[in-house]
Design a protein around this motif. Sequence first.
Motif, PDB file in Angstrom:
ATOM      1  N   LEU A   1       0.818  -1.211   0.000  1.00  0.00           N
ATOM      2  CA  LEU A   1       0.000   0.000   0.000  1.00  0.00           C
ATOM      3  C   LEU A   1       0.854   1.266   0.000  1.00  0.00           C
ATOM      4  CD1 LEU A   1      -2.591  -1.184   2.682  1.00  0.00           C
ATOM      5  CD2 LEU A   1      -2.941  -1.074   0.208  1.00  0.00           C
ATOM      6  N   ASP A   2       2.166   1.101   0.165  1.00  0.00           N
ATOM      7  CA  ASP A   2       3.088   2.236   0.217  1.00  0.00           C
ATOM      8  C   ASP A   2       4.027   2.166  -0.982  1.00  0.00           C
ATOM      9  OD1 ASP A   2       4.911   4.208   0.758  1.00  0.00           O
ATOM     10  OD2 ASP A   2       5.675   3.315   2.625  1.00  0.00           O
ATOM     11  N   GLY A   3       3.920   3.135  -1.871  1.00  0.00           N
ATOM     12  CA  GLY A   3       4.733   3.145  -3.080  1.00  0.00           C
ATOM     13  C   GLY A   3       6.200   3.391  -2.845  1.00  0.00           C
ATOM     14  N   ASN A   4       6.577   3.753  -1.627  1.00  0.00           N
ATOM     15  CA  ASN A   4       7.985   4.024  -1.325  1.00  0.00           C
ATOM     16  C   ASN A   4       8.739   2.801  -0.800  1.00  0.00           C
ATOM     17  OD1 ASN A   4       7.946   6.856  -1.982  1.00  0.00           O
ATOM     18  ND2 ASN A   4       6.730   7.166  -0.118  1.00  0.00           N
ATOM     19  N   ILE A   5       8.027   1.694  -0.619  1.00  0.00           N
ATOM     20  CA  ILE A   5       8.688   0.504  -0.097  1.00  0.00           C
ATOM     21  C   ILE A   5       9.617  -0.080  -1.160  1.00  0.00           C
ATOM     22  CG2 ILE A   5       6.910  -1.147  -0.857  1.00  0.00           C
ATOM     23  CD1 ILE A   5       7.326  -2.614   1.813  1.00  0.00           C
ATOM     24  N   ASP A   6      10.742  -0.633  -0.737  1.00  0.00           N
ATOM     25  CA  ASP A   6      11.659  -1.246  -1.698  1.00  0.00           C
ATOM     26  C   ASP A   6      11.390  -2.746  -1.790  1.00  0.00           C
ATOM     27  OD1 ASP A   6      13.476  -2.725   0.255  1.00  0.00           O
ATOM     28  OD2 ASP A   6      13.713  -0.668   0.971  1.00  0.00           O
ATOM     29  N   LEU A   7      11.931  -3.365  -2.829  1.00  0.00           N
ATOM     30  CA  LEU A   7      11.674  -4.780  -3.095  1.00  0.00           C
ATOM     31  C   LEU A   7      12.131  -5.661  -1.940  1.00  0.00           C
ATOM     32  CD1 LEU A   7      10.880  -7.131  -4.939  1.00  0.00           C
ATOM     33  CD2 LEU A   7      13.148  -6.970  -6.002  1.00  0.00           C
TER      34      LEU A   7
END
Length: 539
Positions: A368-374
Amino acid sequence: MVNLDKYKSILFEKIKNQLTEWFEMNPSNEVDQEEVNRFLHSLKGTSGTLQLGGLEQIASQLMLVAENREVSWKVEELRDFLYELIGLSYEYEHFHEIEEKPTINRDESLPLIQVIDDDVSMLILLKDALEEQGWMVITNTEPTKATKNYFDMHPDCLIVDINLPTKSGFELLQELQSHNSKKFIPTIVISIENNRNSRIKAYQLGADDFIKKPIDIEEFIVRVNRHLRRKQLFDQSVLIDELTQVYNRKFLEDSFNRSTNELKRLNTYFTIAVLDLDFFKKVNDTYGHIAGDRVLASFAQFLNDSTRSSDTVFRYGGEEFIILFPRTRDYEAKEVLTRLIEKFSKIEFKENGQSFFVTFSAGVFMVLDGNIDLKSAIKTADQALYMAKENGRARVESANSLQHGMKKKVLNVSVIDDDAIIRTMLMKILKSMEFDHIELDIEVFEDGLKYFESKRNDKKGQHFLILDGVMPVMDGIEVLQKVKQSKNANQYHILMLTGRKSDQDIASALKLGADDYVTKPFSITELQARINLLINRMK
């Protein structure tokens, strides 16, 4: 001039005895503040007299802190407080043995090289030379154990001698050839037999290079480095996993970034799922790694055929797969995967006239957070996968719905070494290490007999032993032999600590099933990196 070596030995023995009394024979778990002051004061004076300037300086610095303290010390707190002093004591005591070499900081992303040679002195020489470059090295003297490690550890480069016990290096290469045809792993043959027929046969069996003995170490390093660079370029340029014909982890990173960018622009959530075949090691051990490869390929094809065209399947590594479900909530992905588990569990596999069935487990995480990394997203989904395994396998768990404080699996870590300084250092190192799914239960023992008398080996679950090769009462080889003959031998992972000159001990340890060895005196950073690698690679 007075020979100070005798008195230095007495000092180090005094330090070890004090550490043993405080950290291992102290039922109260507390140490009086005045007792610590007296120890530091004595150490400062003695080390200064014995011309151990660094030890004197650290003892002086610690004294300034300790003298202003008014309460007693908790054992754990005191171990941390004295750690620098303990480490320096170890380096001073072994200074005459330590070779000058650069400090190497490693992590799991560095290349893993497997060296197979029954000449232990050559193994040690090559291992030391390769590790000086910052590469991780696993070694084997026996072909059967080497084959198992090859398939379990997935090395980035294979170095094998032609002359091996029980089977030749050529036979070993032939056995691995079908696997190598599906995955590029640079292979280097080394041999004293530098004739035309041997070279041709090696290349026919898939070798990428042939290096004659005696080996020019400088040239050897250059050639290994060249092969590792080729593999790195190959891995970066290929987007399809050759064995399973689904996308690989390189393409996963690109796809994940596109999904997060879309999430930021359009607020379109997505779910990442981590899948792992249940008891896959048992398939390899029972039917062979080639059969295991067929299962992996079939599983990948099943996933491709059973998911939507908008869903993307990736092979993440080994028996782990990842699926990206666009515009899908976690409970929706969970429902889909639950149906797939039931469907896949009914597929019959046949090998050598025997039938068997395979299931898989999965963990899902709705992003839900576009800033999370893979890496963070996979780690979160992987925690849910771990819970699925703990809850019985062949099921799916959602990281979004899991409560905080997931229970970690306990790994029984036992340090068996007669040197109190080493025991204390290792306890500190191990207590500072954290793993996503594993909680370390750590105990130390001064010899093998005390380890077995404690019934520690009867504890359920996996065991990781850090084992000194030479000890009074019962040495490390005897401990290793007894452990490997026990009914739960497959639950043990063993790191041997051995002297540089103990070629026979290293050979015996590797043949008996030790997973790795480290020579004394060791770099603390090196040892910590190796422990971290071995624990992270445990299934």
